[in-house]
Design an enzyme around this catalytic site. Structure first.
Site, PDB file in Angstrom:
ATOM      1  N   ASP A  47     166.595 -85.160 -12.841  1.00 37.84           N
ATOM      2  CA  ASP A  47     167.091 -84.705 -14.147  1.00 37.84           C
ATOM      3  C   ASP A  47     167.219 -83.179 -14.155  1.00 37.84           C
ATOM      4  O   ASP A  47     167.676 -82.587 -15.143  1.00 37.84           O
ATOM      5  CB  ASP A  47     166.233 -85.225 -15.310  1.00 37.84           C
ATOM      6  CG  ASP A  47     164.809 -84.689 -15.283  1.00 37.84           C
ATOM      7  OD1 ASP A  47     164.414 -84.050 -14.282  1.00 37.84           O
ATOM      8  OD2 ASP A  47     164.078 -84.915 -16.269  1.00 37.84           O
ATOM      9  N   ASP A  86     166.203 -90.475 -11.608  1.00 34.21           N
ATOM     10  CA  ASP A  86     165.143 -89.847 -12.407  1.00 34.21           C
ATOM     11  C   ASP A  86     165.313 -90.234 -13.875  1.00 34.21           C
ATOM     12  O   ASP A  86     166.364 -89.956 -14.476  1.00 34.21           O
ATOM     13  CB  ASP A  86     165.287 -88.324 -12.252  1.00 34.21           C
ATOM     14  CG  ASP A  86     163.986 -87.588 -12.451  1.00 34.21           C
ATOM     15  OD1 ASP A  86     162.954 -88.243 -12.668  1.00 34.21           O
ATOM     16  OD2 ASP A  86     164.015 -86.342 -12.363  1.00 34.21           O
ATOM     17  N   LYS A 116     162.264 -92.755 -10.856  1.00 33.06           N
ATOM     18  CA  LYS A 116     161.107 -91.846 -10.915  1.00 33.06           C
ATOM     19  C   LYS A 116     160.839 -91.554 -12.389  1.00 33.06           C
ATOM     20  O   LYS A 116     161.776 -91.446 -13.181  1.00 33.06           O
ATOM     21  CB  LYS A 116     161.394 -90.541 -10.161  1.00 33.06           C
ATOM     22  CG  LYS A 116     160.303 -89.486 -10.322  1.00 33.06           C
ATOM     23  CD  LYS A 116     160.498 -88.309  -9.395  1.00 33.06           C
ATOM     24  CE  LYS A 116     161.334 -87.188  -9.967  1.00 33.06           C
ATOM     25  NZ  LYS A 116     160.854 -86.615 -11.252  1.00 33.06           N
ATOM     26  N   GLU A 185     154.190 -81.743  -8.237  1.00 30.94           N
ATOM     27  CA  GLU A 185     154.924 -80.481  -8.437  1.00 30.94           C
ATOM     28  C   GLU A 185     153.996 -79.356  -8.878  1.00 30.94           C
ATOM     29  O   GLU A 185     153.228 -79.502  -9.841  1.00 30.94           O
ATOM     30  CB  GLU A 185     156.033 -80.702  -9.491  1.00 30.94           C
ATOM     31  CG  GLU A 185     156.823 -79.430  -9.782  1.00 30.94           C
ATOM     32  CD  GLU A 185     158.141 -79.651 -10.500  1.00 30.94           C
ATOM     33  OE1 GLU A 185     158.530 -80.812 -10.711  1.00 30.94           O
ATOM     34  OE2 GLU A 185     158.780 -78.641 -10.844  1.00 30.94           O
TER      35      GLU A 185
HETATM   36  O1  KIV Z   1     164.477 -83.354 -11.407  1.00 29.53           O
HETATM   37  C1  KIV Z   1     164.156 -83.024 -10.265  1.00 29.53           C
HETATM   38  O2  KIV Z   1     164.941 -82.494  -9.474  1.00 29.53           O
HETATM   39  C2  KIV Z   1     162.785 -83.301  -9.857  1.00 29.53           C
HETATM   40  C3  KIV Z   1     162.324 -82.727  -8.559  1.00 29.53           C
HETATM   41  C4  KIV Z   1     162.111 -81.280  -8.670  1.00 29.53           C
HETATM   42  C5  KIV Z   1     161.143 -83.434  -8.043  1.00 29.53           C
HETATM   43  O3  KIV Z   1     162.075 -83.933 -10.569  1.00 29.53           O
END
Ligand code: KIV
Length: 277
Positions: A47, A86, A116, A185
């Protein structure tokens, strides 16, 4: 020879054999195609789309429809990398039903292999329900950008013993709920190493030191296509922005001076036919 589709079992095997797992974000067909061709293990339609592609100030405004639109484009470029979608802010926090519905869209509509979602122990029931429905889930702990305001900004997480202990417990709860992998993270490398050692599923670090089972970077950071801010944990492997500016400026000059297009970029017409016009 073309690679076979990466599986969850192979990602787990990499952890067991201490082989590092690679993950890079993608939001469109050409990028996904490049990442797939260089055998990146897992492609995340993050995201972070909101920041690096859509020009929002954070990931908060990103919608399900935007994520699905970009995930579909990525899926067209992926042959063998494992593709994770995501889940955006409020697409899984409101109710388990909504989480299942939205996770299902990533798999059925967009062609993702897994989803995710951000959050620790509190999100374990959601992870359990989505996994029970047959959708693999990757967790995301530490700095969780969707709720950065609650964390008082984009700061390193788990710096004191109490919050570190809580994060270890979150990781264990997510694993117990059925997550197949966890992104960590922006946490001290010692803590990420500890979590990695205590879990049997792989951890993927971003700003979490070298001892995670794998690493992820945002594509636009990795290739120098995002200039607004660069976190400490980013390594730019190439700085494309000035190179693109140079190329486009040269094009502009050549169009203005009449140098482009040359005969090699133009189509000739038979002279006799031309005279008949
Ligand atoms: O949104 C994203 O790119 C992420 C990564 C930084 C793990 O969640």
């Amino acid at each position: 020879m073309s690679r076979k589709k990466v599986t969850i079992a192979e990602l787990l095997e990499k952890k067991q054999k201490s082989q590092k797992i690679t993950m890079v974000t993608a939001y469109d067909y050409p990028t996904a195609s490049i990442l797939d061709q260089v055998d990146i293990d897992t492609i995340l339609v993050g995201d972070s789309l909101g920041n690096v592609v859509l020009g929002y100030d954070s990931t908060v405004p990103v919608t399900m429809d935007e994520m699905i639109h970009h995930s579909k484009a990525v899926a067209r470029g992926v042959k063998s990398s494992f593709m994770i979608g995501d889940m955006p802010f409020l697409s899984y926090q409101v109710s388990i039903e909504k989480a299942l519905e939205n996770a299902g869209r990533f798999i059925k509509e967009a062609g993702c292999d897994a989803v995710k979602l951000e959050g620790g122990s509190d999100m374990a029931p959601v992870v359990r329900a989505v996994v029970k429905a047959g959708i693999p889930v990757c967790g995301h702990i530490g700095l969780t950008p969707q709720t950065a305001t609650m964390l008082s900004g984009y700061k390193v997480q788990g710096k004191d013993a109490e919050s570190a202990r809580k994060m270890i417990q979150s990781a264990k709860d997510l694993e117990e709920a059925g997550a197949f992998m966890i992104v960590i993270e922006c946490v001290p490398d010692f803590l990420a190493a500890r979590i990695t050692a205590e879990l049997s599923i792989p951890t993927i670090g971003i700003g979490a030191g070298k001892d995670c089972d794998g690493q992820v970077l945002v594509y636009h950071d990795l290739v120098g296509l995002f200039e607004r801010f660069t976190p400490k944990f980013v390594k730019k492997y190439i700085n494309l922005t000035p190179m693109i500016k140079e190329a486009v400026s040269q094009y502009k000059t050549e169009v203005e001076t009449g140098e482009f297009p040359g005969p090699e970029h133009s189509f000739a017409m038979n002279r006799k036919e031309a005279e008949k016009i």
